[in-house]
Design a protein around this motif. Structure first.
Motif, PDB file in Angstrom:
ATOM      1  N   SER A  35       5.502  12.585  -5.057  1.00 19.83           N
ATOM      2  CA  SER A  35       4.133  12.145  -4.909  1.00 19.83           C
ATOM      3  C   SER A  35       3.737  11.456  -6.214  1.00 19.83           C
ATOM      4  CB  SER A  35       3.196  13.324  -4.651  1.00 19.83           C
ATOM      5  OG  SER A  35       1.864  12.921  -4.914  1.00 19.83           O
ATOM      6  N   GLU A  67      -5.526   0.479  -5.361  1.00 17.38           N
ATOM      7  CA  GLU A  67      -6.589   0.897  -4.449  1.00 17.38           C
ATOM      8  C   GLU A  67      -6.067   0.905  -3.022  1.00 17.38           C
ATOM      9  OE1 GLU A  67      -9.957  -1.603  -3.816  1.00 17.38           O
ATOM     10  OE2 GLU A  67      -8.840  -3.415  -4.217  1.00 17.38           O
ATOM     11  N   ASN A  68      -6.810   1.570  -2.167  1.00 15.27           N
ATOM     12  CA  ASN A  68      -6.338   1.724  -0.803  1.00 15.27           C
ATOM     13  C   ASN A  68      -6.706   0.527   0.071  1.00 15.27           C
ATOM     14  OD1 ASN A  68      -5.080   2.882   1.341  1.00 15.27           O
ATOM     15  ND2 ASN A  68      -6.832   4.135   1.929  1.00 15.27           N
ATOM     16  N   SER A  83       1.964   0.432  -7.345  1.00 15.28           N
ATOM     17  CA  SER A  83       1.156   0.324  -8.572  1.00 15.28           C
ATOM     18  C   SER A  83       0.886   1.697  -9.173  1.00 15.28           C
ATOM     19  CB  SER A  83      -0.170  -0.367  -8.278  1.00 15.28           C
ATOM     20  OG  SER A  83       0.047  -1.574  -7.615  1.00 15.28           O
ATOM     21  N   LEU A 131       0.928  10.500  -6.877  1.00 10.08           N
ATOM     22  CA  LEU A 131      -0.422  10.938  -7.208  1.00 10.08           C
ATOM     23  C   LEU A 131      -0.411  12.277  -7.959  1.00 10.08           C
ATOM     24  CD1 LEU A 131      -2.972   9.371  -6.490  1.00 10.08           C
ATOM     25  CD2 LEU A 131      -3.380  10.999  -4.648  1.00 10.08           C
ATOM     26  N   ASN A 191       0.771  -1.241   0.000  1.00  7.34           N
ATOM     27  CA  ASN A 191       0.000   0.000   0.000  1.00  7.34           C
ATOM     28  C   ASN A 191       0.809   1.301   0.000  1.00  7.34           C
ATOM     29  OD1 ASN A 191      -2.855   0.452  -0.189  1.00  7.34           O
ATOM     30  ND2 ASN A 191      -2.749   1.576   1.726  1.00  7.34           N
ATOM     31  N   ALA A 218      -3.177  -4.999  -3.015  1.00  9.91           N
ATOM     32  CA  ALA A 218      -3.932  -4.883  -4.251  1.00  9.91           C
ATOM     33  C   ALA A 218      -3.183  -5.630  -5.361  1.00  9.91           C
ATOM     34  CB  ALA A 218      -4.141  -3.424  -4.627  1.00  9.91           C
ATOM     35  N   THR A 219      -1.877  -5.722  -5.203  1.00 11.18           N
ATOM     36  CA  THR A 219      -1.077  -6.390  -6.218  1.00 11.18           C
ATOM     37  C   THR A 219      -0.689  -7.779  -5.763  1.00 11.18           C
ATOM     38  OG1 THR A 219      -0.075  -4.242  -6.518  1.00 11.18           O
ATOM     39  CG2 THR A 219       0.888  -6.064  -7.745  1.00 11.18           C
TER      40      THR A 219
HETATM   41  P1  GDP Z   1       0.801  -0.634  -3.665  1.00 10.25           P
HETATM   42  O1  GDP Z   1       0.090  -1.601  -2.786  1.00 10.25           O
HETATM   43  O2  GDP Z   1       2.174  -0.304  -3.134  1.00 10.25           O
HETATM   44  O3  GDP Z   1       0.847  -1.017  -5.110  1.00 10.25           O
HETATM   45  O4  GDP Z   1       0.002   0.752  -3.548  1.00 10.25           O
HETATM   46  P2  GDP Z   1      -1.080   1.393  -4.550  1.00 10.25           P
HETATM   47  O5  GDP Z   1      -0.402   1.952  -5.753  1.00 10.25           O
HETATM   48  O6  GDP Z   1      -2.185   0.428  -4.746  1.00 10.25           O
HETATM   49  O7  GDP Z   1      -1.554   2.642  -3.675  1.00 10.25           O
HETATM   50  C1  GDP Z   1      -2.170   2.477  -2.421  1.00 10.25           C
HETATM   51  C2  GDP Z   1      -3.011   3.693  -2.098  1.00 10.25           C
HETATM   52  O8  GDP Z   1      -2.197   4.848  -1.920  1.00 10.25           O
HETATM   53  C3  GDP Z   1      -3.995   4.064  -3.203  1.00 10.25           C
HETATM   54  O9  GDP Z   1      -5.193   4.493  -2.590  1.00 10.25           O
HETATM   55  C4  GDP Z   1      -3.302   5.199  -3.936  1.00 10.25           C
HETATM   56  O10 GDP Z   1      -4.221   6.054  -4.560  1.00 10.25           O
HETATM   57  C5  GDP Z   1      -2.606   5.889  -2.796  1.00 10.25           C
HETATM   58  N1  GDP Z   1      -1.411   6.618  -3.236  1.00 10.25           N
HETATM   59  C6  GDP Z   1      -0.404   6.192  -4.017  1.00 10.25           C
HETATM   60  N2  GDP Z   1       0.520   7.155  -4.208  1.00 10.25           N
HETATM   61  C7  GDP Z   1       0.096   8.243  -3.524  1.00 10.25           C
HETATM   62  C8  GDP Z   1       0.628   9.586  -3.319  1.00 10.25           C
HETATM   63  O11 GDP Z   1       1.684   9.984  -3.804  1.00 10.25           O
HETATM   64  N3  GDP Z   1      -0.123  10.388  -2.527  1.00 10.25           N
HETATM   65  C9  GDP Z   1      -1.290  10.009  -1.965  1.00 10.25           C
HETATM   66  N4  GDP Z   1      -1.948  10.904  -1.230  1.00 10.25           N
HETATM   67  N5  GDP Z   1      -1.812   8.778  -2.126  1.00 10.25           N
HETATM   68  C10 GDP Z   1      -1.134   7.901  -2.897  1.00 10.25           C
END
Ligand code: GDP
Length: 372
Positions: free
Chosen positions: A342, A207-208, A193, A344, A189, A212-213
């Motif tokens: 970031s 997703e949060n 991804s 995002l 998380n 998710a992966t």
């Molecule tokens: P993974 O499990 O590492 O692949 O994480 P994800 O890419 O699925 O992201 C997990 C959550 O963190 C999602 O809800 C994303 O939208 C959120 N997220 C990812 N990068 C950022 C960021 O730079 N800023 C914020 N605020 N949220 C982020």
């Protein structure tokens, strides 16, 4: 109290895991002990307290933040008369829900059977109870033995199946030739991804929720005319069940065989330092800790997320830190190239891309010394 804080963080994480698995948490119980009770994990008084609470509030499941031994599981279930899950079981369940390819499904199924085998008697207790136990003979040892044999056969079959796929995947990896391979690693998380999507312009599920992966995704990425392969791997987590580490061999092989590791950290998370340590531990376990690495501290846009309280303006809230300030922190002084971004908002992407480009180029040049 630091211990108290850690405990809250661990329970927060467990609650998040439960939520990811589809459960809502009603109440938390904690207990300080020098070591877990060998029979019931928690002490007998605490077990009784939980039992009473469960009865009164019609709770369906009690979840423990550790792997319970087969006998602890059995004793607790008998004692509390409710479904007992441990951390391993919970994580396996999430993986099972999320496995999308037949490879991932095979891996999870294998891990589940390996978890189940020493706990087999437990299923029979369930059966007995369901049938009311009237006129029911207790399960004979021979019946359990038959079951064990069936499961052992299944485990052998699944292992063979995985071996075949592993070979195919190894061939695929070899066929990728000498293109530089980078792997995203990091706690679950943290935004791997999301970063993958941003870099490769592809759509990887983000997703949060935790994990998710599940499956490995490989994408071709080009930065400044330099192509390389980027792999998104399963998120690491504290106390990743050993059954999973073993059965996710091929997923972890992607990391093991990568030329460059891109370690993504969620800096907005209170426990990000623990997360870094957990990831490094797993990297060490799979002997991938000596590889070139880039540290990417992600989610700088979300930094004040945890503490939005107006009164909370002490330095420890670390609100609104500027990029320059980030660069003065200890994180920036790591032995690895480090960048704050970031994924995002794409803040500071040019610097990150330059950093990745430089590292990939170093490897590329060492591989093709006569070209440029
Ligand atoms: P993974 O499990 O590492 O692949 O994480 P994800 O890419 O699925 O992201 C997990 C959550 O963190 C999602 O809800 C994303 O939208 C959120 N997220 C990812 N990068 C950022 C960021 O730079 N800023 C914020 N605020 N949220 C982020």
């Amino acid at each position: 109290d630091q211990d108290e804080e850690k405990l809250t963080e661990y329970m927060d994480e467990l609650e998040f895991l439960a939520y990811t698995a589809g459960a809502t948490v009603d109440r938390r119980f904690t207990q300080k002990m020098s070591q877990p009770d060998s029979k019931t994990f928690v002490g007998s008084g605490k077990a009784l307290e939980i039992k009473e609470y469960v009865k009164e509030n019609e709770i369906g499941t009690v979840i423990f933040d550790d792997e319970l031994s087969p006998s602890q599981l059995k004793n607790l279930e008998r004692e509390m008369e409710v479904k007992i899950l441990d951390r391993t079981n919970l994580i396996l369940d999430i993986f099972a829900q999320r496995a999308q390819t037949s490879y991932a499904r095979t891996q999870v199924e294998l891990a589940q059977y390996q978890y189940l085998l020493p706990r087999l008697t437990r299923m029979w207790t369930h059966l007995e109870r369901q049938k009311g136990g009237i006129g029911m003979r207790g399960p004979g040892e021979t019946e359990i033995e038959t079951d064990r044999r069936i499961i052992r056969d299944r485990i052998t079959l699944l292992k063979d199946k995985l071996k075949t796929i592993d070979k195919q995947m190894a061939t695929q990896r070899n066929n990728r030739g000498k293109v530089v391979r980078a792997a995203l690693v990091g706690y679950t998380n943290v935004g791997k991804s999301t970063l993958m999507n941003a870099l490769s312009k592809s759509e990887v599920f983000a997703e949060n929720k935790l994990f998710a992966t599940l499956d490995t995704t490989v994408r071709k990425v080009v930065i400044g005319n330099l192509p390389f392969l980027l792999t998104d791997t399963v998120g690491f987590i504290r106390k990743l069940p050993t059954q999973l580490v073993e059965s996710f061999k091929s997923t972890l092989d992607e990391v093991r065989e990568a030329d460059l590791l891109i370690h993504v950290v969620d800096i907005s998370h209170e426990s990000f330092e623990d997360h870094i340590a957990s990831v490094n531990e797993i990297l060490q376990e799979i002997d991938a800790h000596r590889k070139p690495m880039i540290m990417i501290f992600n989610k700088i846009d979300d930094f004040s997320y945890e503490k939005k309280d107006e009164d909370d303006l002490t330095p420890s809230t670390r609100k609104n830190i500027s990029l320059d300030e980030w660069k003065k922190t200890w994180m920036a002084k790591s032995k690895y190239p480090t960048v704050f971004i970031s994924a995002l908002t794409k803040e500071n992407f040019p610097e990150m891309k330059k950093m990745i480009y430089d590292e990939v180029m170093k490897i590329h040049i060492s591989r093709f010394p006569y070209n440029d």
